[in-house]
Scaffold this motif. Structure first.
Motif, PDB file in Angstrom:
ATOM      1  N   TYR A  70       0.865  -1.173   0.000  1.00  0.00           N
ATOM      2  CA  TYR A  70       0.000   0.000   0.000  1.00  0.00           C
ATOM      3  C   TYR A  70       0.903   1.225   0.000  1.00  0.00           C
ATOM      4  CZ  TYR A  70      -3.834   3.131   1.146  1.00  0.00           C
ATOM      5  OH  TYR A  70      -4.768   4.141   1.107  1.00  0.00           O
ATOM      6  N   ARG A  71       0.726   2.085  -0.984  1.00  0.00           N
ATOM      7  CA  ARG A  71       1.597   3.240  -1.183  1.00  0.00           C
ATOM      8  C   ARG A  71       1.077   4.467  -0.430  1.00  0.00           C
ATOM      9  NH1 ARG A  71       0.746   0.034  -5.363  1.00  0.00           N
ATOM     10  NH2 ARG A  71       2.523  -0.652  -6.627  1.00  0.00           N
ATOM     11  N   HIS A  72       1.990   5.120   0.301  1.00  0.00           N
ATOM     12  CA  HIS A  72       1.693   6.369   1.001  1.00  0.00           C
ATOM     13  C   HIS A  72       2.564   7.478   0.416  1.00  0.00           C
ATOM     14  CE1 HIS A  72      -0.733   4.667   4.336  1.00  0.00           C
ATOM     15  NE2 HIS A  72       0.024   3.607   4.177  1.00  0.00           N
ATOM     16  N   GLY A 109      10.954   3.198  -5.939  1.00  0.00           N
ATOM     17  CA  GLY A 109      11.648   4.296  -5.278  1.00  0.00           C
ATOM     18  C   GLY A 109      11.231   4.598  -3.856  1.00  0.00           C
ATOM     19  N   PHE A 110      10.464   3.717  -3.241  1.00  0.00           N
ATOM     20  CA  PHE A 110      10.112   3.953  -1.838  1.00  0.00           C
ATOM     21  C   PHE A 110      11.357   3.791  -0.980  1.00  0.00           C
ATOM     22  CE2 PHE A 110       5.999   3.209  -3.675  1.00  0.00           C
ATOM     23  CZ  PHE A 110       5.230   4.180  -3.039  1.00  0.00           C
ATOM     24  N   ARG A 111      11.455   4.596   0.060  1.00  0.00           N
ATOM     25  CA  ARG A 111      12.637   4.553   0.917  1.00  0.00           C
ATOM     26  C   ARG A 111      12.433   3.715   2.166  1.00  0.00           C
ATOM     27  NH1 ARG A 111      11.466   7.977   4.904  1.00  0.00           N
ATOM     28  NH2 ARG A 111      10.067   9.695   4.449  1.00  0.00           N
ATOM     29  N   GLU A 112      11.150   3.402   2.485  1.00  0.00           N
ATOM     30  CA  GLU A 112      10.891   2.673   3.719  1.00  0.00           C
ATOM     31  C   GLU A 112       9.588   1.882   3.609  1.00  0.00           C
ATOM     32  OE1 GLU A 112      11.362   3.866   8.299  1.00  0.00           O
ATOM     33  OE2 GLU A 112       9.925   5.130   7.231  1.00  0.00           O
ATOM     34  N   LEU A 113       9.616   0.685   4.182  1.00  0.00           N
ATOM     35  CA  LEU A 113       8.404  -0.121   4.342  1.00  0.00           C
ATOM     36  C   LEU A 113       8.055  -0.130   5.812  1.00  0.00           C
ATOM     37  CD1 LEU A 113       8.774  -3.386   2.204  1.00  0.00           C
ATOM     38  CD2 LEU A 113       6.926  -1.710   2.099  1.00  0.00           C
ATOM     39  N   VAL A 114       6.773   0.016   6.129  1.00  0.00           N
ATOM     40  CA  VAL A 114       6.304  -0.012   7.514  1.00  0.00           C
ATOM     41  C   VAL A 114       5.101  -0.943   7.614  1.00  0.00           C
ATOM     42  CG1 VAL A 114       7.119   2.336   7.984  1.00  0.00           C
ATOM     43  CG2 VAL A 114       4.761   1.987   7.228  1.00  0.00           C
ATOM     44  N   LEU A 115       4.764  -1.314   8.832  1.00  0.00           N
ATOM     45  CA  LEU A 115       3.575  -2.124   9.047  1.00  0.00           C
ATOM     46  C   LEU A 115       3.147  -2.082  10.497  1.00  0.00           C
ATOM     47  CD1 LEU A 115       4.106  -5.345  10.403  1.00  0.00           C
ATOM     48  CD2 LEU A 115       5.797  -5.080   8.613  1.00  0.00           C
ATOM     49  N   LEU A 155      14.651   0.842   2.743  1.00  0.00           N
ATOM     50  CA  LEU A 155      14.801   0.170   1.455  1.00  0.00           C
ATOM     51  C   LEU A 155      15.942   0.769   0.661  1.00  0.00           C
ATOM     52  CD1 LEU A 155      11.039  -0.033   0.404  1.00  0.00           C
ATOM     53  CD2 LEU A 155      12.441  -1.828   1.460  1.00  0.00           C
ATOM     54  N   ARG A 156      16.474  -0.045  -0.228  1.00  0.00           N
ATOM     55  CA  ARG A 156      17.482   0.447  -1.178  1.00  0.00           C
ATOM     56  C   ARG A 156      16.709   1.065  -2.332  1.00  0.00           C
ATOM     57  NH1 ARG A 156      19.139  -4.791  -0.199  1.00  0.00           N
ATOM     58  NH2 ARG A 156      18.275  -5.421  -2.197  1.00  0.00           N
ATOM     59  N   VAL A 157      16.901   2.333  -2.544  1.00  0.00           N
ATOM     60  CA  VAL A 157      16.199   3.022  -3.616  1.00  0.00           C
ATOM     61  C   VAL A 157      16.889   2.678  -4.937  1.00  0.00           C
ATOM     62  CG1 VAL A 157      15.512   5.273  -4.527  1.00  0.00           C
ATOM     63  CG2 VAL A 157      15.483   4.858  -2.054  1.00  0.00           C
TER      64      VAL A 157
END
Length: 159
Positions: A70-72, A109-115, A155-157
């Motif tokens: 899910y993209r923010h 290109g997301f820099r971070e995943l959260v949950l 994340l690795r961009v």
């Protein structure tokens, strides 16, 4: 001699009968483990927008597991709706889906995943910690709750 099961993972619509059934099962599990006010579920209808990509693992054609990106805004993406049906647990399907979600998020290109996950969801905690997520404080607009645990992973961009 039996052949090895055929495992496939693909992006699918959340509106299929298979996914409606699997999400219904997931919701029932979550309701059994967590008070209603601490459940932050998405309906299959809420999963149809362009901000959500749903991956489904199938074994010999049967829907076995799912997970979504899910993209923010602000370079942050979230893991949602991860679930392996009981008959298919322990086969590494959630990790395979998680790897696909991470790959997609990095590629976009997301820099971070959260949950956010439940405080008593032991399989989820093993999955996320094993994949390099670190526990953190509340993320996004989730309330701080005794029933929730939050994780993040840089994340690795993609270049």
């Amino acid at each position: 001699m039996s052949s090895a099961p055929s495992i496939s993972i693909a992006v699918e619509t959340p509106l299929s009968d298979d996914m409606r059934q699997m999400v219904s099962e997931l919701n029932a599990v979550l309701r059994s483990l967590t008070p209603e006010e601490a459940n932050f579920s998405m309906s299959v209808e809420e999963m149809t927008g362009p901000e959500t990509t749903l991956f489904v693992a199938r074994i010999d054609g049967a829907a076995a597991a799912c997970g979504a990106l899910y993209r923010h805004e602000g370079g942050i993406a979230e893991l949602k709706r991860f679930y392996s049906r009981p008959a298919f647990q322990g086969q590494g399907l959630a990790r395979l889906i998680l790897d696909r979600v991470v790959e997609l998020a990095e590629g976009e290109g997301f820099r971070e995943l959260v949950l956010e996950t439940g405080h008593n969801y032991e399989a989820a905690k093993r999955l996320y910690v094993g994949a390099g997520f670190e526990q953190c404080g509340p993320v996004l607009d989730y309330p701080d709750s005794e029933y929730s645990i939050f994780y993040r992973k840089p994340l690795r961009v993609a270049a």
